[in-house]
Design a protein around this motif. Structure first.
Motif, mmCIF file in Angstrom:
data_model
loop_
_atom_site.group_PDB
_atom_site.id
_atom_site.type_symbol
_atom_site.label_atom_id
_atom_site.label_comp_id
_atom_site.label_asym_id
_atom_site.label_seq_id
_atom_site.Cartn_x
_atom_site.Cartn_y
_atom_site.Cartn_z
ATOM 1 N N THR A 38 16.206 1.368 34.720
ATOM 2 C CA THR A 38 16.278 2.762 34.275
ATOM 3 C C THR A 38 14.908 3.193 33.765
ATOM 4 O O THR A 38 14.034 2.366 33.509
ATOM 5 N N TRP A 39 14.742 4.478 33.613
ATOM 6 C CA TRP A 39 13.486 4.976 33.031
ATOM 7 C C TRP A 39 13.317 4.430 31.625
ATOM 8 O O TRP A 39 12.213 4.109 31.195
ATOM 9 N N HIS A 40 14.424 4.295 30.911
ATOM 10 C CA HIS A 40 14.356 3.767 29.553
ATOM 11 C C HIS A 40 13.895 2.309 29.554
ATOM 12 O O HIS A 40 13.091 1.904 28.721
ATOM 13 N N SER A 41 14.394 1.519 30.497
ATOM 14 C CA SER A 41 13.966 0.120 30.559
ATOM 15 C C SER A 41 12.490 0.022 30.937
ATOM 16 O O SER A 41 11.781 -0.872 30.458
ATOM 17 N N LEU A 42 12.008 0.923 31.784
ATOM 18 C CA LEU A 42 10.576 0.933 32.107
ATOM 19 C C LEU A 42 9.738 1.287 30.882
ATOM 20 O O LEU A 42 8.673 0.709 30.655
ATOM 21 N N ARG A 43 10.217 2.222 30.078
ATOM 22 C CA ARG A 43 9.516 2.595 28.841
ATOM 23 C C ARG A 43 9.459 1.407 27.887
ATOM 24 O O ARG A 43 8.429 1.117 27.283
ATOM 25 N N HIS A 44 10.580 0.687 27.755
ATOM 26 C CA HIS A 44 10.636 -0.480 26.890
ATOM 27 C C HIS A 44 9.703 -1.583 27.411
ATOM 28 O O HIS A 44 8.999 -2.236 26.636
ATOM 29 N N PHE A 45 9.663 -1.761 28.716
ATOM 30 C CA PHE A 45 8.753 -2.730 29.324
ATOM 31 C C PHE A 45 7.298 -2.360 29.022
ATOM 32 O O PHE A 45 6.487 -3.220 28.687
ATOM 33 N N TYR A 46 6.972 -1.077 29.130
ATOM 34 C CA TYR A 46 5.615 -0.608 28.835
ATOM 35 C C TYR A 46 5.259 -0.900 27.385
ATOM 36 O O TYR A 46 4.172 -1.417 27.101
ATOM 37 N N ALA A 47 6.156 -0.597 26.473
ATOM 38 C CA ALA A 47 5.906 -0.874 25.056
ATOM 39 C C ALA A 47 5.710 -2.372 24.834
ATOM 40 O O ALA A 47 4.785 -2.787 24.127
ATOM 41 N N SER A 48 6.557 -3.189 25.443
ATOM 42 C CA SER A 48 6.445 -4.642 25.303
ATOM 43 C C SER A 48 5.110 -5.142 25.815
ATOM 44 O O SER A 48 4.461 -5.988 25.189
ATOM 45 N N THR A 49 4.685 -4.621 26.934
ATOM 46 C CA THR A 49 3.408 -5.031 27.519
ATOM 47 C C THR A 49 2.250 -4.645 26.608
ATOM 48 O O THR A 49 1.321 -5.444 26.407
ATOM 49 N N LEU A 50 2.296 -3.455 26.044
ATOM 50 C CA LEU A 50 1.250 -3.043 25.098
ATOM 51 C C LEU A 50 1.189 -3.999 23.909
ATOM 52 O O LEU A 50 0.111 -4.463 23.525
ATOM 53 N N ILE A 51 2.335 -4.302 23.337
ATOM 54 C CA ILE A 51 2.393 -5.150 22.144
ATOM 55 C C ILE A 51 1.900 -6.552 22.454
ATOM 56 O O ILE A 51 1.056 -7.099 21.735
ATOM 57 N N ILE A 54 11.704 0.314 16.047
ATOM 58 C CA ILE A 54 12.222 -0.058 17.355
ATOM 59 C C ILE A 54 11.642 -1.386 17.844
ATOM 60 O O ILE A 54 12.364 -2.216 18.399
ATOM 61 N N TYR A 55 10.340 -1.602 17.609
ATOM 62 C CA TYR A 55 9.651 -2.719 18.256
ATOM 63 C C TYR A 55 9.083 -3.773 17.310
ATOM 64 O O TYR A 55 8.379 -4.668 17.762
ATOM 65 N N ALA A 56 9.397 -3.731 16.029
ATOM 66 C CA ALA A 56 8.814 -4.683 15.072
ATOM 67 C C ALA A 56 9.065 -6.128 15.468
ATOM 68 O O ALA A 56 8.207 -6.991 15.268
ATOM 69 N N HIS A 57 10.213 -6.408 16.046
ATOM 70 C CA HIS A 57 10.543 -7.787 16.426
ATOM 71 C C HIS A 57 9.625 -8.341 17.513
ATOM 72 O O HIS A 57 9.592 -9.543 17.737
ATOM 73 N N MET A 58 8.843 -7.487 18.157
ATOM 74 C CA MET A 58 7.969 -7.944 19.236
ATOM 75 C C MET A 58 6.569 -8.316 18.769
ATOM 76 O O MET A 58 5.877 -9.044 19.467
ATOM 77 N N TRP A 59 6.165 -7.788 17.618
ATOM 78 C CA TRP A 59 4.829 -8.126 17.141
ATOM 79 C C TRP A 59 4.817 -9.549 16.600
ATOM 80 O O TRP A 59 5.855 -10.056 16.168
ATOM 81 N N PRO A 60 3.641 -10.181 16.594
ATOM 82 C CA PRO A 60 3.551 -11.554 16.063
ATOM 83 C C PRO A 60 4.105 -11.626 14.639
ATOM 84 O O PRO A 60 4.043 -10.665 13.882
ATOM 85 N N SER A 61 4.617 -12.792 14.285
ATOM 86 C CA SER A 61 5.271 -12.960 12.983
ATOM 87 C C SER A 61 4.330 -12.647 11.825
ATOM 88 O O SER A 61 4.773 -12.222 10.767
ATOM 89 N N GLY A 62 3.038 -12.835 11.989
ATOM 90 C CA GLY A 62 2.091 -12.512 10.922
ATOM 91 C C GLY A 62 2.139 -11.051 10.532
ATOM 92 O O GLY A 62 2.132 -10.697 9.359
ATOM 93 N N LEU A 63 2.240 -10.178 11.523
ATOM 94 C CA LEU A 63 2.331 -8.738 11.238
ATOM 95 C C LEU A 63 3.652 -8.424 10.571
ATOM 96 O O LEU A 63 3.710 -7.701 9.592
#
Length: 71
Positions: free
Chosen positions: A10-23, A47-56
């Protein structure tokens, strides 16, 4: 004309993939906020805090809810 993504993509899953790739590429919270058009960095973190490294995440402390969102 609408572009068909197929296979459950979905477009939403592509947006989430883009955010994940950036992070995972090392983008800052501010960069992700700007690229996704969120009104604040806090929105991006909620929305995306769980994706950043644990230090952040540990430096953020209790300022961001730790639950994962289910899409």
């Amino acid at each position: 004309m609408l572009l068909e993504l197929g296979n459950g993509v979905t477009w939403h899953s592509l947006r989430h993939f883009y955010a994940s790739t950036l992070i995972y590429s090392g983008a800052s919270v501010k960069a992700v906020q700007e690229r996704l058009g969120h009104s604040s960095a806090e929105t991006s973190l909620k929305i995306y805090a769980h994706m950043w490294p644990s230090g952040l995440r540990s430096r953020l402390g209790g300022s961001v809810r730790r639950g994962r969102r289910r899409w």
